[in-house]
Design a protein around this motif. Structure first.
Motif, mmCIF file in Angstrom:
data_model
loop_
_atom_site.group_PDB
_atom_site.id
_atom_site.type_symbol
_atom_site.label_atom_id
_atom_site.label_comp_id
_atom_site.label_asym_id
_atom_site.label_seq_id
_atom_site.Cartn_x
_atom_site.Cartn_y
_atom_site.Cartn_z
ATOM 1 N N UNK A 5 0.813 -1.219 0.000
ATOM 2 C CA UNK A 5 0.000 0.000 0.000
ATOM 3 C C UNK A 5 0.846 1.267 0.000
ATOM 4 N N UNK A 6 2.156 1.125 0.214
ATOM 5 C CA UNK A 6 3.080 2.265 0.220
ATOM 6 C C UNK A 6 4.169 1.997 -0.819
ATOM 7 N N UNK A 7 4.138 2.751 -1.907
ATOM 8 C CA UNK A 7 5.069 2.552 -3.019
ATOM 9 C C UNK A 7 6.093 3.681 -3.004
ATOM 10 N N UNK A 100 -5.200 6.165 -8.029
ATOM 11 C CA UNK A 100 -6.647 5.930 -8.049
ATOM 12 C C UNK A 100 -7.030 4.656 -7.318
ATOM 13 N N UNK A 101 -6.073 3.742 -7.191
ATOM 14 C CA UNK A 101 -6.327 2.505 -6.456
ATOM 15 C C UNK A 101 -6.188 2.694 -4.946
ATOM 16 N N UNK A 102 -5.845 3.914 -4.532
ATOM 17 C CA UNK A 102 -5.749 4.217 -3.112
ATOM 18 C C UNK A 102 -4.395 3.962 -2.488
ATOM 19 N N UNK A 103 -3.369 3.738 -3.328
ATOM 20 C CA UNK A 103 -2.034 3.497 -2.787
ATOM 21 C C UNK A 103 -1.356 4.823 -2.452
ATOM 22 N N UNK A 104 -0.464 4.781 -1.484
ATOM 23 C CA UNK A 104 0.310 5.954 -1.100
ATOM 24 C C UNK A 104 1.649 5.920 -1.838
ATOM 25 N N UNK A 105 1.966 6.997 -2.549
ATOM 26 C CA UNK A 105 3.182 7.060 -3.352
ATOM 27 C C UNK A 105 4.164 8.067 -2.742
ATOM 28 N N UNK A 157 5.769 6.377 9.730
ATOM 29 C CA UNK A 157 5.324 5.096 10.285
ATOM 30 C C UNK A 157 4.843 4.140 9.197
ATOM 31 N N UNK A 158 5.636 4.032 8.122
ATOM 32 C CA UNK A 158 5.262 3.130 7.037
ATOM 33 C C UNK A 158 5.617 1.697 7.432
ATOM 34 N N UNK A 159 4.697 0.773 7.340
ATOM 35 C CA UNK A 159 4.993 -0.613 7.703
ATOM 36 C C UNK A 159 5.838 -1.300 6.636
ATOM 37 N N UNK A 160 6.921 -1.938 7.053
ATOM 38 C CA UNK A 160 7.836 -2.568 6.097
ATOM 39 C C UNK A 160 7.159 -3.672 5.306
ATOM 40 N N UNK A 161 6.200 -4.357 5.930
ATOM 41 C CA UNK A 161 5.551 -5.468 5.234
ATOM 42 C C UNK A 161 4.484 -5.014 4.241
ATOM 43 N N UNK A 162 4.242 -3.683 4.190
ATOM 44 C CA UNK A 162 3.264 -3.134 3.241
ATOM 45 C C UNK A 162 3.909 -2.113 2.300
ATOM 46 N N UNK A 163 5.242 -2.040 2.339
ATOM 47 C CA UNK A 163 5.975 -1.046 1.551
ATOM 48 C C UNK A 163 6.923 -1.735 0.581
ATOM 49 N N UNK A 164 7.246 -1.028 -0.517
ATOM 50 C CA UNK A 164 8.140 -1.569 -1.543
ATOM 51 C C UNK A 164 8.873 -0.411 -2.208
ATOM 52 N N UNK A 165 10.113 -0.682 -2.647
ATOM 53 C CA UNK A 165 10.900 0.357 -3.318
ATOM 54 C C UNK A 165 11.116 -0.018 -4.778
ATOM 55 N N UNK A 166 10.992 0.989 -5.646
ATOM 56 C CA UNK A 166 11.153 0.811 -7.086
ATOM 57 C C UNK A 166 12.312 1.684 -7.557
ATOM 58 N N UNK A 214 1.702 -5.458 -11.680
ATOM 59 C CA UNK A 214 2.304 -6.239 -10.610
ATOM 60 C C UNK A 214 1.918 -5.677 -9.243
ATOM 61 N N UNK A 215 2.004 -4.374 -9.087
ATOM 62 C CA UNK A 215 1.701 -3.748 -7.797
ATOM 63 C C UNK A 215 0.220 -3.860 -7.444
ATOM 64 N N UNK A 216 -0.624 -3.721 -8.434
ATOM 65 C CA UNK A 216 -2.065 -3.776 -8.157
ATOM 66 C C UNK A 216 -2.553 -5.206 -7.935
ATOM 67 N N UNK A 217 -1.804 -6.163 -8.488
ATOM 68 C CA UNK A 217 -2.172 -7.558 -8.280
ATOM 69 C C UNK A 217 -1.652 -8.080 -6.952
ATOM 70 N N UNK A 218 -0.678 -7.372 -6.387
ATOM 71 C CA UNK A 218 -0.073 -7.809 -5.138
ATOM 72 C C UNK A 218 1.020 -8.806 -5.362
#
Length: 218
Positions: A5-7, A100-105, A157-166, A214-218
């Motif tokens: 949820x945090x990109x 638009x999918x509600x993700x935080x960028x 307070x971004x959770x590591x298990x819900x965050x990803x780096x590109x 990929x990100x929207x599919x999880x």
């Protein structure tokens, strides 16, 4: 619901093709000071922070010289040069889909914060991002990208298990690893990682559309 949820994004070579603007500003800075670079000013030098790149190009760590070159670079790049920056095809649509999918960028970049903001405004992307982080956003300046990502995640307070780096370079993957974040390598930019540079646990996206899928599919 997408897994992440945090990109967090790198900027140069990942979202934008900043090479024409950056290279022109480096060449102008060296020409105005009459200094001959010891390394070719080409796309291979884009990525590290400004002062580090100037040390590589000049072959010097002399503070006065580097400051002179840095001031020359900033004068051109921050006034008009940044306008030569282009978005990679499909990136705008990707950002819109993710938002638009509600993700935080967020942005975590080696680029200075001033031109980062100028470029995002220029491209009409500022509203997509909740957080913009750069090494020079803080005093004292953050030492590296890994520390910057750590600061961003702690501050918000971004959770590591819900965050990803590109990103597009090995430094980006290593900085993600240092923060126990998964990493996806964007291979459409000038910093494209070769297969031999890829850690086994890193993933690859060959286009912005593929990355969004990929990100929207999880």
């Amino acid at each position: 619901m997408p897994r992440y949820t945090h990109i967090l994004f790198d900027l140069d070579g990942t979202l934008i093709d900043s090479a024409p603007a950056i290279l022109a500003s480096f060449r102008n800075a060296f020409a105005k000071t009459g200094i001959t670079p010891v390394v070719a000013i080409d796309e291979s030098i884009i990525g590290p922070p400004l002062l580090e790149t100037l040390q590589i190009l000049s072959g010097s760590h002399d503070k006065a010289l580097i400051d002179t070159l840095a001031n020359g670079f900033k004068a051109g790049y921050d006034s008009e040069g940044y306008r030569q920056t282009a978005a990679y095809a499909g990136v705008g649509d990707m950002l819109e889909r993710l938002k638009n999918a509600g993700l935080s960028l967020s942005i975590a970049t080696n680029k200075r914060i001033l031109p980062t903001r100028l470029i995002l405004d220029h491209l009409g992307w500022s509203a997509y991002f909740d957080h913009l982080y750069a090494l020079d956003l803080f005093e004292p300046r953050l030492p590296n990208k890994a520390a910057m990502i750590a600061r961003l995640m702690t501050d918000h307070a971004l959770p590591a298990d819900r965050s990803i780096y590109i990103g597009d370079r090995s430094e980006d993957g290593e900085s993600a690893d240092a923060n126990t974040l998964p990493f996806i390598a964007a291979t459409w930019g000038y910093g494209s990682l070769e297969p031999t540079e890829m850690a086994a646990h890193w993933r690859v996206a060959t286009s912005p559309g593929e990355l969004a899928d990929t990100l929207l599919a999880g």
